[in-house]
Design a protein around this motif. Structure first.
Motif, PDB file in Angstrom:
ATOM      1  N   SER A 118       0.506  -0.993  -0.398  1.00 52.05           N
ATOM      2  CA  SER A 118      -0.222  -0.175  -0.393  1.00 52.05           C
ATOM      3  C   SER A 118       0.845   1.075  -0.035  1.00 52.05           C
TER       4      SER A 118
ATOM      5  N   GLN B 252      -8.724   0.081  -1.135  1.00 50.12           N
ATOM      6  CA  GLN B 252      -8.655  -1.117  -0.510  1.00 50.12           C
ATOM      7  C   GLN B 252     -10.550  -0.797   0.704  1.00 50.12           C
TER       8      GLN B 252
ATOM      9  N   ASP C  18      -5.811  -1.349  -4.934  1.00 48.52           N
ATOM     10  CA  ASP C  18      -5.556  -1.729  -3.504  1.00 48.52           C
ATOM     11  C   ASP C  18      -6.341  -2.522  -2.779  1.00 48.52           C
ATOM     12  N   GLU C  19      -6.228  -3.865  -3.828  1.00 48.19           N
ATOM     13  CA  GLU C  19      -6.643  -5.104  -3.095  1.00 48.19           C
ATOM     14  C   GLU C  19      -8.162  -4.941  -3.250  1.00 48.19           C
TER      15      GLU C  19
HETATM   16 MG   LIG Z   1      -2.068  -2.636   2.252  1.00 52.95          MG
END
Ligand SMILES: [Mg+2]
Ligand SMILES: Nc1ncnc2c1ncn2[C@@H]1O[C@H](COP(=O)(O)OP(=O)(O)O)[C@@H](O)[C@H]1O
Lengths: 286, 291
Positions: free
Chosen positions: A67, A103, A179-180
């Protein structure tokens, strides 16, 4: 409006734009000051390149600085050392043409679905009618036509992710960083969303950095997989994924022999790091 | 086949209907019980007060008497006070409270949002704001009256000061609580500072600000009344002060009742505003109409 349609009908952008979309990360180092006043190195000399229009997945144990890397690619944070170049120009602050899917849920709860997707065009002062038309079009593309007036809390987790996807893609980014993005979704929804992401990506072809902790997802989606070491993060290995495109359904590609082979190769590299990271945190907890 | 399935669907619908009806009846019975309890409590308190003054347990000369309060209230509305009609006095106080409320709320929001977003400003001004907040603010009323005379200005200022601090601290806190990933998201989408304030910071802080407005109007009334007690030519504070000087507890209670009605009315309006501005919020679990 006209330009968007052009993009939609002809995959891949013009040659001039192509070079603009290269991401070069070189010697990226990030140090944080801990509350105790010590220096903590989160990233140590990360280097890799994402070619224009390439889909690059980054995997690595949790806490290895994935991240953190993205926040420097997007210009939200500055590196301690090294640099990120987008289209040959060094990133200093928020870069135009970069979209970010986070995320966590980053929708504005007080805006409707339409209002959330409209944010990008509104901030860039696109005329209202044009912005509205393109927002509705993007909502249709992510399968949310008819949900324009709902508020985020009235949607399921998967639907909220679709809104975030439309909000990120409406700006027609050269660079898309994620991010994910589907990390919190259930397995079935995740597979559907990944397949949809692939088909949307094939329509506008931005360069993508996609962080995930799901190796299957990384191999199924990406042209290139970057494996990072556990903290301080650095690049351990880069794998090129030569599965043909278009790849179609993410669920089905998993059974191809070449997929399984690549998956095993990368997992061998990654496992060591995951185990090391786990030993570190488990040791810290004991 | 078709008829059979239709019949079974109808049966299920009937069962559902029945369940809904039972639930609705239970809800109605509960509402009735709550209201019965409320009325009983009011009857007990007011009736007990009335009876104990009639039986001589407490002296109505000092403590007033419900029937006397009612009589005095009617009198006030019909014959007015020595400073003009009762309506006029009510209007004076409402005006002062509203003006003070508006000035205090607007400055509170502006300062709260500005300081909440600027680390530098909040570091510079923070200690002074805390210091002024530590002053018993009612005392400022005396200063305002000395400075601005006994017109409406000092009351508006006092009300505004009381409102300001409540709204300011809430707006400040609200700005500080803005979700980090939401902020990062809009920054990446290209929002300017002004756009971030308008689309993210203010709406996010609004939940806090509106919550503070509920108590803030009560404080605006307190500011106006205290200002009037300290020195005025018109207003409910003056009516109360005169009643006190005339040993007229019924007059004090009657005016108090009117003030309570004003505050409740304002509360209701703010509640409406709240529902309107915060309509995006998910209903609280108790509000949700789950049957
Ligand atoms: Mg992360
Ligand atoms: N603002 C910060 N201050 C101090 N440490 C941080 C900060 N942000 C991240 N870190 C640390 O940097 C490391 C990498 O974090 P992150 O990039 O979030 O990892 P991940 O690979 O799981 O996304 C973690 O150990 C985290 O604790």
């Amino acid at each position: 409006m006209a330009s968007r349609n052009d993009v939609a009908t002809s995959p891949g952008t013009g040659a001039a734009d192509q070079a603009d979309a290269r991401i070069e990360i070189s010697g990226l180092t990030k140090r944080f000051l801990t509350p105790a006043g010590e220096v903590f190195t989160a990233l140590d000399g990360v280097s890799f390149t994402v070619e224009p229009g390439q889909f690059c997945a980054v995997v690595g144990p949790t806490g290895c600085g994935k991240s953190t890397t993205l926040s420097m690619v997007s210009g939200l944070d500055r590196p301690s050392e090294g640099s990120v170049r987008v289209g040959g120009r060094e990133v200093e602050g928020i870069t135009d043409g970069v979209s970010f899917m986070f995320q966590t849920d980053a929708l504005l709860p007080w805006k409707t679905v339409l209002g959330n997707v409209l944010m990008g065009p509104v901030f860039r002062r696109v005329p209202k009618q044009q912005a509205q038309a393109s927002a509705r079009d993007w909502l249709r593309r992510v399968g949310l036509a008819g949900f324009e007036d709902r508020y985020p809390h009235q949607l399921s987790g998967g639907m909220r992710k679709r809104v975030a996807m439309a909000a990120a893609l409406i700006n027609e980014p050269r660079i898309l960083i994620m991010d994910e993005p589907f990390g919190a979704l259930d397995v079935q929804t995740k597979a559907i969303m990944s397949t949809e992401l692939l088909s949307l990506w094939e329509q506008i072809r931005p360069s993508v950095i996609f962080i995930t902790h799901d190796l299957d997802e990384a191999v199924a989606l990406a042209d290139r997989v970057v494996v990072m070491t556990s903290g301080p993060g650095s690049v351990k290995a880069v794998f090129d994924i030569d599965l043909p495109r278009p790849r179609g359904s993410v669920q089905e590609i998993r059974f191809q022999p070449r997929f399984i082979e690549l998956q095993h190769q990368i997992w061998d590299t990654l496992r060591e790091e995951v185990e090391r990271a786990y030993a570190l945190t488990a040791g810290g907890a004991a | 086949m078709t008829t059979a399935s239709t019949a079974s669907t109808t049966a299920i619908a009937d069962v559902k209907d029945g369940a809904a009806r039972t639930a609705r009846r239970a809800a109605r019975r509960r509402t009735a019980l709550v209201w019965a309890g409320r009325i009983a409590l009011a009857a007990f308190v007011i009736g007990g007060w009335q009876l104990s003054t009639m039986w001589g347990i407490v002296d109505p000369f000092f403590y007033g008497q419900p029937s006397g309060i009612w009589k005095r209230l009617v009198e006030l509305f019909q014959h007015g006070t020595q400073f003009g009609s009762f309506y006029q006095n009510i209007w004076t106080t409402i005006q002062e409270a509203l003006a003070g409320f508006a000035v205090g709320a607007v400055t509170g929001v502006v300062f709260g949002v500005a300081l909440g977003q600027s680390r530098y400003l909040s570091d510079v001004l923070g200690p002074y704001i805390k210091m002024v907040n530590a002053i018993p603010r009612i005392v400022l009323g005396s200063i305002f009256i000395v400075a601005f005379g006994i017109g409406v200005t000092p009351k508006i200022l006092l009300a505004a000061v009381l409102v300001f601090f409540i709204v300011f601290f809430n707006a400040f806190q609200g700005v500080r609580e803005v979700d980090r990933s939401v902020l990062a998201n809009v920054r990446v989408l290209g929002a300017s500072r002004m756009q971030i304030t308008r689309h993210v910071v203010v709406p996010s802080a609004l939940t806090w600000i509106i919550a503070s407005l509920h108590s803030a109007f009560g404080f605006a009334i307190v500011g106006a009344l205290v200002g009037e007690v300290l020195g005025a030519q018109s207003g409910l504070g003056l009516v109360i002060k005169t009643a006190q000087n005339n040993f007229d507890p019924n007059g004090v209670f009657a005016t108090m009742l009117v003030i309570a009605v004003i505050v409740l009315g304002a509360e209701w309006l703010i509640g409406k505003l709240e529902r309107r501005l915060l309509s995006w919020r998910p209903p609280a679990p108790t509000e949700a109409n789950s049957l």
